[in-house]
Design a protein around this motif. Structure first.
Motif, PDB file in Angstrom:
ATOM      1  N   UNK A   6      45.126  47.218  37.586  1.00  0.00           N
ATOM      2  CA  UNK A   6      43.968  47.441  36.713  1.00  0.00           C
ATOM      3  C   UNK A   6      42.839  48.032  37.545  1.00  0.00           C
ATOM      4  N   UNK A   7      42.345  49.202  37.146  1.00  0.00           N
ATOM      5  CA  UNK A   7      41.251  49.846  37.887  1.00  0.00           C
ATOM      6  C   UNK A   7      40.084  50.086  36.934  1.00  0.00           C
ATOM      7  N   UNK A   8      39.017  49.339  37.127  1.00  0.00           N
ATOM      8  CA  UNK A   8      37.835  49.487  36.278  1.00  0.00           C
ATOM      9  C   UNK A   8      36.656  49.998  37.101  1.00  0.00           C
ATOM     10  N   UNK A   9      35.616  50.432  36.391  1.00  0.00           N
ATOM     11  CA  UNK A   9      34.405  50.871  37.076  1.00  0.00           C
ATOM     12  C   UNK A   9      33.562  51.748  36.172  1.00  0.00           C
ATOM     13  N   UNK A  10      32.344  52.063  36.626  1.00  0.00           N
ATOM     14  CA  UNK A  10      31.439  52.876  35.815  1.00  0.00           C
ATOM     15  C   UNK A  10      31.847  54.341  35.791  1.00  0.00           C
ATOM     16  N   UNK A  11      31.090  55.131  35.030  1.00  0.00           N
ATOM     17  CA  UNK A  11      31.418  56.543  34.811  1.00  0.00           C
ATOM     18  C   UNK A  11      31.468  57.328  36.123  1.00  0.00           C
ATOM     19  N   UNK A  12      32.496  58.160  36.263  1.00  0.00           N
ATOM     20  CA  UNK A  12      32.639  59.103  37.380  1.00  0.00           C
ATOM     21  C   UNK A  12      32.666  58.422  38.752  1.00  0.00           C
ATOM     22  N   UNK A  13      33.170  57.207  38.804  1.00  0.00           N
ATOM     23  CA  UNK A  13      33.254  56.494  40.087  1.00  0.00           C
ATOM     24  C   UNK A  13      34.437  56.963  40.915  1.00  0.00           C
ATOM     25  N   UNK A  14      35.375  57.658  40.283  1.00  0.00           N
ATOM     26  CA  UNK A  14      36.596  58.078  40.969  1.00  0.00           C
ATOM     27  C   UNK A  14      37.802  57.270  40.535  1.00  0.00           C
ATOM     28  N   UNK A 104      46.445  51.311  35.008  1.00  0.00           N
ATOM     29  CA  UNK A 104      45.559  51.638  33.890  1.00  0.00           C
ATOM     30  C   UNK A 104      44.134  51.662  34.422  1.00  0.00           C
ATOM     31  N   UNK A 105      43.374  52.694  34.070  1.00  0.00           N
ATOM     32  CA  UNK A 105      41.971  52.702  34.478  1.00  0.00           C
ATOM     33  C   UNK A 105      41.060  52.771  33.266  1.00  0.00           C
ATOM     34  N   UNK A 106      39.919  52.069  33.377  1.00  0.00           N
ATOM     35  CA  UNK A 106      38.989  52.019  32.258  1.00  0.00           C
ATOM     36  C   UNK A 106      37.779  51.163  32.571  1.00  0.00           C
ATOM     37  N   UNK A 107      37.399  50.311  31.613  1.00  0.00           N
ATOM     38  CA  UNK A 107      36.232  49.455  31.796  1.00  0.00           C
ATOM     39  C   UNK A 107      36.584  47.969  31.715  1.00  0.00           C
ATOM     40  N   UNK A 108      37.626  47.669  30.901  1.00  0.00           N
ATOM     41  CA  UNK A 108      37.938  46.262  30.580  1.00  0.00           C
ATOM     42  C   UNK A 108      39.403  45.930  30.872  1.00  0.00           C
ATOM     43  N   UNK A 109      40.024  46.690  31.762  1.00  0.00           N
ATOM     44  CA  UNK A 109      41.464  46.473  31.988  1.00  0.00           C
ATOM     45  C   UNK A 109      41.687  45.111  32.667  1.00  0.00           C
ATOM     46  N   UNK A 110      40.952  44.850  33.725  1.00  0.00           N
ATOM     47  CA  UNK A 110      41.143  43.585  34.451  1.00  0.00           C
ATOM     48  C   UNK A 110      40.580  42.373  33.731  1.00  0.00           C
ATOM     49  N   UNK A 111      39.637  42.595  32.826  1.00  0.00           N
ATOM     50  CA  UNK A 111      38.980  41.462  32.154  1.00  0.00           C
ATOM     51  C   UNK A 111      39.602  41.122  30.795  1.00  0.00           C
ATOM     52  N   UNK A 112      39.994  42.160  30.027  1.00  0.00           N
ATOM     53  CA  UNK A 112      40.423  41.930  28.635  1.00  0.00           C
ATOM     54  C   UNK A 112      41.854  42.411  28.368  1.00  0.00           C
TER      55      UNK A 112
END
Ligand code: CDP
Ligand code: CDP
Length: 204
Positions: A6-14, A104-112
């Protein structure tokens, strides 16, 4: 073997760049979940209802011109709607459970989406660095953008993504944070691979 990264993070972080490289390195499949929200947004921009669009999403909708600032902004608006998020959960979880391993990369992959993921990364960088990277990328693709405009877009989306009540952007408690502000792409990828290697080692 099932193994979910799971890879999450803010916009354009890579996130996408790191995810693709990690997937290639380990032979895992990769899903950019931001594309799901962007695809819903593209439909909303031509008049569709967001929940109906999310429920009816097909693989074909994920191609096309989704990488524009207008689509990104609308994506963060539709992403606030709980029913839109719910409509996209099953597809993401099925992808995560693939036999050959998945990133999977996004915003809530590791949390939800995948709270049980074997490896969780939170890839971030300062807003200025992220905006500069996205500016260069969009400009390189021939879009008519300004540095100030891209920074404002990134900050507005980060705020909306972090402050929403359903599945807000935040690191999972067990995520490893990688701040790429002063890292090259190769360094960021190497850091991510090292974390995942360690998690794989834990399982054997
Ligand atoms: O997926 P996300 O929006 O988090 O970011 P991305 O699309 O992977 O990366 C945004 C831009 O930053 C791309 O043009 C990457 O090549 C660049 N990048 C970079 O310059 N240095 C990094 N360490 C990571 C990405
Ligand atoms: O590439 P970038 O980080 O700029 O954006 P993206 O990953 O394509 O995501 C676009 C928008 O979709 C984000 O600003 C979020 O509002 C939303 N999104 C989300 O809510 N949850 C996800 N798992 C992925 C994206």
């Amino acid at each position: 073997m099932r193994f979910t990264v799971a890879i999450d993070g803010p916009a354009a972080a890579g996130k996408g760049t790191v995810s693709k490289a990690v997937a290639a390195h380990f032979g895992f499949a990769h899903l950019d979940t931001g594309l799901l929200y962007r695809a819903v947004a593209a439909k909303v921009l031509v008049g569709a209802d967001p929940v109906a669009a999310a429920k009816a999403l097909t693989a074909e909708d994920l191609t096309g011109d989704l990488r524009t600032p207008a689509v990104a902004q609308e994506a963060s608006r539709v992403a606030v709607i709980p029913e839109v998020r719910t409509a996209l959960v099953d597809f993401q979880r099925a992808f995560a459970a693939r036999a050959g391993g998945a990133v999977l990369d996004g915003r809530d992959i590791g949390t939800v989406i995948c709270p049980e993921a074997e490896a969780k990364l939170f890839v971030t960088a300062s807003a200025e660095v992220r905006a500069e990277r996205r500016f260069l990328e969009l400009q390189g693709n021939g879009l008519d953008v300004t540095r100030a405009g891209v920074l404002a877009d990134v900050q507005e989306r980060d705020a909306r993504d972090s402050e929403r009540s359903t599945a807000p952007l935040k690191p999972a408690l067990d995520a490893v944070v990688i701040d790429t502000s002063d890292m090259s792409i190769d360094e960021a990828v190497a850091a991510a691979i090292a974390v995942i290697e360690e998690k794989r080692g834990d399982r054997t």
